[in-house]
Design an enzyme around this catalytic site. Structure first.
Site, PDB file in Angstrom:
ATOM      1  N   CYS A 169      56.460  30.607  27.615  1.00 28.60           N
ATOM      2  CA  CYS A 169      57.220  31.072  28.779  1.00 28.60           C
ATOM      3  C   CYS A 169      58.225  30.002  29.189  1.00 28.60           C
ATOM      4  O   CYS A 169      58.262  28.901  28.630  1.00 28.60           O
ATOM      5  CB  CYS A 169      56.282  31.393  29.939  1.00 28.60           C
ATOM      6  SG  CYS A 169      55.358  29.945  30.527  1.00 28.60           S
ATOM      7  N   ASP A 224      25.341  19.460   7.461  1.00 27.93           N
ATOM      8  CA  ASP A 224      24.970  20.763   7.991  1.00 27.93           C
ATOM      9  C   ASP A 224      24.006  21.373   6.972  1.00 27.93           C
ATOM     10  O   ASP A 224      24.130  21.110   5.773  1.00 27.93           O
ATOM     11  CB  ASP A 224      26.214  21.630   8.150  1.00 27.93           C
ATOM     12  CG  ASP A 224      25.877  23.072   8.463  1.00 27.93           C
ATOM     13  OD1 ASP A 224      25.190  23.306   9.476  1.00 27.93           O
ATOM     14  OD2 ASP A 224      26.265  23.957   7.679  1.00 27.93           O
ATOM     15  N   ASP A 254      30.481  23.423   6.072  1.00 29.60           N
ATOM     16  CA  ASP A 254      31.233  24.468   5.372  1.00 29.60           C
ATOM     17  C   ASP A 254      31.729  25.592   6.269  1.00 29.60           C
ATOM     18  O   ASP A 254      32.486  26.444   5.826  1.00 29.60           O
ATOM     19  CB  ASP A 254      30.372  25.071   4.264  1.00 29.60           C
ATOM     20  CG  ASP A 254      29.291  25.997   4.820  1.00 29.60           C
ATOM     21  OD1 ASP A 254      28.735  25.678   5.897  1.00 29.60           O
ATOM     22  OD2 ASP A 254      29.020  27.031   4.197  1.00 29.60           O
ATOM     23  N   ASP A 306      31.586  24.154  12.004  1.00 25.85           N
ATOM     24  CA  ASP A 306      31.478  22.748  11.613  1.00 25.85           C
ATOM     25  C   ASP A 306      32.776  21.981  11.864  1.00 25.85           C
ATOM     26  O   ASP A 306      32.801  20.754  11.760  1.00 25.85           O
ATOM     27  CB  ASP A 306      31.125  22.634  10.123  1.00 25.85           C
ATOM     28  CG  ASP A 306      29.735  23.168   9.817  1.00 25.85           C
ATOM     29  OD1 ASP A 306      28.852  23.028  10.676  1.00 25.85           O
ATOM     30  OD2 ASP A 306      29.547  23.736   8.727  1.00 25.85           O
TER      31      ASP A 306
END
Length: 807
Positions: A16, A499, A694, A698
């Site tokens: 804007c 992970d 992955d 993550d």
């Protein structure tokens, strides 16, 4: 003093008119900006500023305001660089150009990578003003071609120089080594004639094959920015001028100093040409990884157009073209199989040697090799969008990176050549004052030897050659360094946090256990699979995949949220789900609880089954551990690296997987936004952390860790957030990356120790510090040979990284 320039560039995040105002305010507040105009319609800014620092400050101000500038990344082939001081000059010329954010110049492959808001022509002019030439690079092949032609030209010049130098060397040095030969020359052609022949041949060497040194070295001297060529010009030129005076105007020199050193001038040029040829050959091998990747791309493809097959260059393929792939051919570009069945060798992407079956709807990657079947493929990505092009781009970026260790080298080499010239002048003065007779000859030999033996080339090549070979070897092992400084950071990592799902495990549930109370396992599984076939739950799909076909018919199917499934199979009422489902239906689950607990303790998900109101059995489903995960954890532990597992799974399941992998540090029930907090917790004691993940969830943790490592088979968001990508999805790549990182950094240290040690030790020897002790004074010819070999040894040492074995 800054340069005034007008920059036009894209601005992101504006939506804007108030955004325009805030962006303009942020730009205008930067010192050095004289005018700023921001356009919402085309999301761009036009800025007048003074000085390169103002440009970089403006980029930072826009980023802080939430409207980041959109720079472009340009790669140039830099022609004319010969030593580390050249790198510094080109880099300074680029960084002093308004709009340049970062610039990294690589002596090993002769390229510059620039992140900039300005255009290529402006940067090319800046490089030209510094005395070099810049050509825009679209890919690596043009540089490789140039390096090959350059090596051929240098070798040709060396052969010519050697053919002309050998007679000069024999005429002059033969008499010193064999007095009888000296008398023979004096009796036959005479000393003056011998000197005249040497003059002619040496002059041809300097003005012919050696012209390249003068063409580059003299302009550098005029700009007061001497380089390696300048040292050669001064050394060989001084020997030639002195000898020419001794030949044609001997009265200008003392009688004891009337000697010629034409052989020194010619040998200097010849040996340095030999060194540069050997160096060019070795440098050509540092880019073998890129060459191998480029060679994976076929040059043509067979397209189906208007029901006819036509061969076209790969560059002419457009999205949605239909490609006809015959047995044994390489896939031309990324796409989706439309028809046909075949096995495709994807080892270049995954590292897995076993071909993967492909049929309608499956994706294929450009550069992979088709097996015995025929396929029709719809192109989904072409040109720079393909996975192979992105891999090449990542390897190129990593190879062009400048590690933090290079900054110190650049600061030293900035003053190296002027320093050597000062030492040479001081050497001549000391010999003239304290040297024995003939003092002028001794002073000349020592001064020329200092100029020639110094080797800034070795210092300039020490880091980039190791980076190029190291990252290339990593690519061979399926490890891509997206950020070059990750190569240095990874070797110092003390904690690797994984992970769990999709990283240490396959990320896809599979059927692991079938435990009926009574009866046949296969029949029991078929009954349960028939019910699960109507469910879309991932666990249901694992059970269905494990059952034989055909499945029994199912009626009256119902899904009971939070509990499980109910259906009628061949007239029997079957319940599949949690213990609470059986309790809800008035069935005692206790006969199945022990088996269920054992499965849960092993990290598996237990699913209870009841048939016709009685407990019938338990089925176990689990996300299985990747085959290499346990060995990877053991390898990291053996190298003194702490291994951590982070997962959103329940603690019992997470602990079970951790126990299987022998990971003692397990963070379970961690929400996606909490993974970054765990990383920060691990960093609190000063440890450097690498995080391996992955998924989309993550990305924050990948960005928080010192080194983010993404599984290449994961999401694009994860890959884009990472510093390192493991193309095969195998966690063993983490260990390979660390092995390569440590080997590369060790190699860089070896090269730097050699490059600096060589100069620190041999420059004083060339100056004559050993003469008062042992009467040893290094000849200019030996100095040239030592200098030539110095660079070759650095590059050859870097090439040893090609044989680093993966973990």
């Amino acid at each position: 003093m800054g340069h005034t320039a007008e920059l036009r560039f894209g601005v992101d995040g504006m939506s804007c008119a108030s955004c325009v105002g805030r962006a303009e305010k942020a730009i205008s507040a930067v010192s050095g900006v004289t005018q700023a105009r921001v356009n919402l319609a085309n999301a761009s800014a036009t800025v007048d500023l003074n000085g390169a620092d103002a440009g970089r400050a403006m980029v930072s101000a826009l980023r802080a305001a939430g409207y980041p500038a959109l720079p472009s990344k340009l790669r140039f082939e830099i022609i004319g660089m010969t030593c580390a001081s050249c790198v510094g000059r080109v880099e300074r010329a680029l960084l002093e150009t308004p709009g340049v954010i970062t610039a990294s110049v690589n002596l090993a492959n002769g390229t510059a990578t620039v992140t900039t808001l300005t255009d290529a022509a402006t940067l090319q002019q800046a490089v030209s003003n510094a005395g070099y030439e810049a050509k825009v690079l679209e890919g690596a092949s043009r540089t490789d071609d140039r390096q090959g032609k350059e090596a051929t030209q240098v070798f040709r010049n060396f052969l010519i120089a050697a053919a002309l130098t050998i007679p000069v060397f024999v005429l002059e040095m033969g008499g010193h080594m064999f007095p009888a030969f000296h008398h023979f020359i004096a009796r036959t052609i005479g000393t003056q004639t011998s000197w005249a022949i040497q003059f002619i041949l040496a002059t041809v060497v300097l003005m012919g094959p050696g012209r390249v040194f003068f063409a580059k070295g003299i302009p550098a001297l005029r700009r007061l920015s001497p380089d390696m060529n300048s040292l050669v010009v001064m050394g060989a030129g001084a020997a030639w001028v002195y000898s020419t005076v001794a030949l044609f105007a001997p009265a200008l020199l003392p009688a004891t100093a009337r000697s010629v050193y034409f052989e020194a001038a010619a040998v200097i040029v010849t040996l340095i040409l030999l060194g540069r040829w050997l160096e060019a050959r070795a440098k050509g091998q540092t880019g073998n990884a890129i060459k191998r990747l480029i060679n994976l791309r076929p040059s043509t493809a067979r397209l189906l157009r208007n029901a006819e097959e036509v061969d076209v260059p790969v560059d002419e393929i457009v999205r949605d073209d239909t490609i006809v792939l015959r047995p044994g051919e390489r896939v031309a570009t990324d796409g989706v199989v439309q028809s046909g069945t075949s096995f495709v060798d994807e080892s270049m992407v995954t590292g897995e040697p076993i071909p993967v079956e492909k049929s309608k709807g499956d994706t294929v990657v450009g550069g992979t090799v088709n097996g015995n079947g025929a396929l029709q493929i719809r192109a989904t990505a072409v040109g720079a969008e393909t996975m192979l092009s992105q891999i090449i781009a990542m390897v190129e970026d990593a190879q062009s990176a400048r590690l933090p260790v290079q900054d110190l080298v650049n600061k030293i080499t900035q003053w190296f050549v002027p320093g050597i010239m000062a030492i040479a002048v001081l050497t001549v003065i000391v010999w003239l004052i304290f040297g024995p007779s003939p003092v002028l000859s001794y002073a000349l030999v020592a001064g020329v030897s200092v100029l020639i033996i110094a080797c800034p080339c070795a210092m300039g090549l020490a880091t980039p050659t190791s980076i190029m070979v190291g990252t290339g070897r990593a690519a061979d092992l399926g490890v891509l360094f997206r950020q070059g400084d990750a190569l240095q950071a990874l070797q110092g990592v003390g904690v690797v946090a994984f992970d769990k799902t999709g990283t240490l495990t396959m990320g896809k549930p599979v059927l692991t256990d079938i435990q009926p109370v009574t009866g046949d396992k296969a029949e029991f599984l078929q009954t349960v699979a028939a019910v699960e076939s109507l469910s879309e739950h991932p666990l249901a799909q694992a059970i269905v995949a494990g059952a034989s076909r055909p499945l029994p018919a199912v009626t009256d199917f119902a899904s009971i949220p939070g509990h499980g499934l109910r259906a009628v199979v061949e007239g029997r009422v079957v319940l599949v789900g949690a213990a609470r489902l059986l309790t809800r239906e008035g069935i005692d689950p206790s006969p199945l609880e022990q088996a269920a607990q054992e499965l849960a303790s092993a990290g598996k998900t237990p699913i209870m089954v009841a048939i016709d109101g009685a407990p019938a059995g338990v089925i176990g489903v689990a996300d299985t551990v990747r085959p290499s995960a346990k060995a990877t954890v053991a390898g990291l532990n053996a190298r003194g690296i702490r291994v951590v597992m982070i997962t959103g799974d329940a603690e019992r399941t997470a602990k079970a997987i951790g126990a299987e992998l022998e990971v003692t540090d397990v963070f379970a029930e961690v929400l996606p936004e909490g993974k970054g907090d765990v990383i920060r917790q691990l960093q609190e004691n000063g440890s450097k952390v690498a995080f391996v993940g992955d998924g989309i969830n993550d990305a924050p943790a990948l960005a928080t860790a010192e080194v983010g490592i993404a599984i290449g088979t994961g999401t694009d968001v994860a890959v884009e957030s990472a510093d390192v990508v493991l193309m095969s999805g195998d966690p063993a790549g983490v260990l390979n990356g660390i092995v390569i990182s440590r080997a590369t950094m060790a190699n860089i240290k070896e090269n730097l120790v050699w490059a600096f040690g060589y100069n620190v030790l041999l420059v004083p020897v060339a100056a004559g510090v050993l003469y008062p002790i042992w009467g040893v004074l290094l000849s200019p010819g030996l100095a040239a040979g030592a200098m030539a070999l110095s660079s070759v040894l650095v590059v050859t040492n870097a090439l040893r990284l090609r044989w680093v074995k993966g973990a």
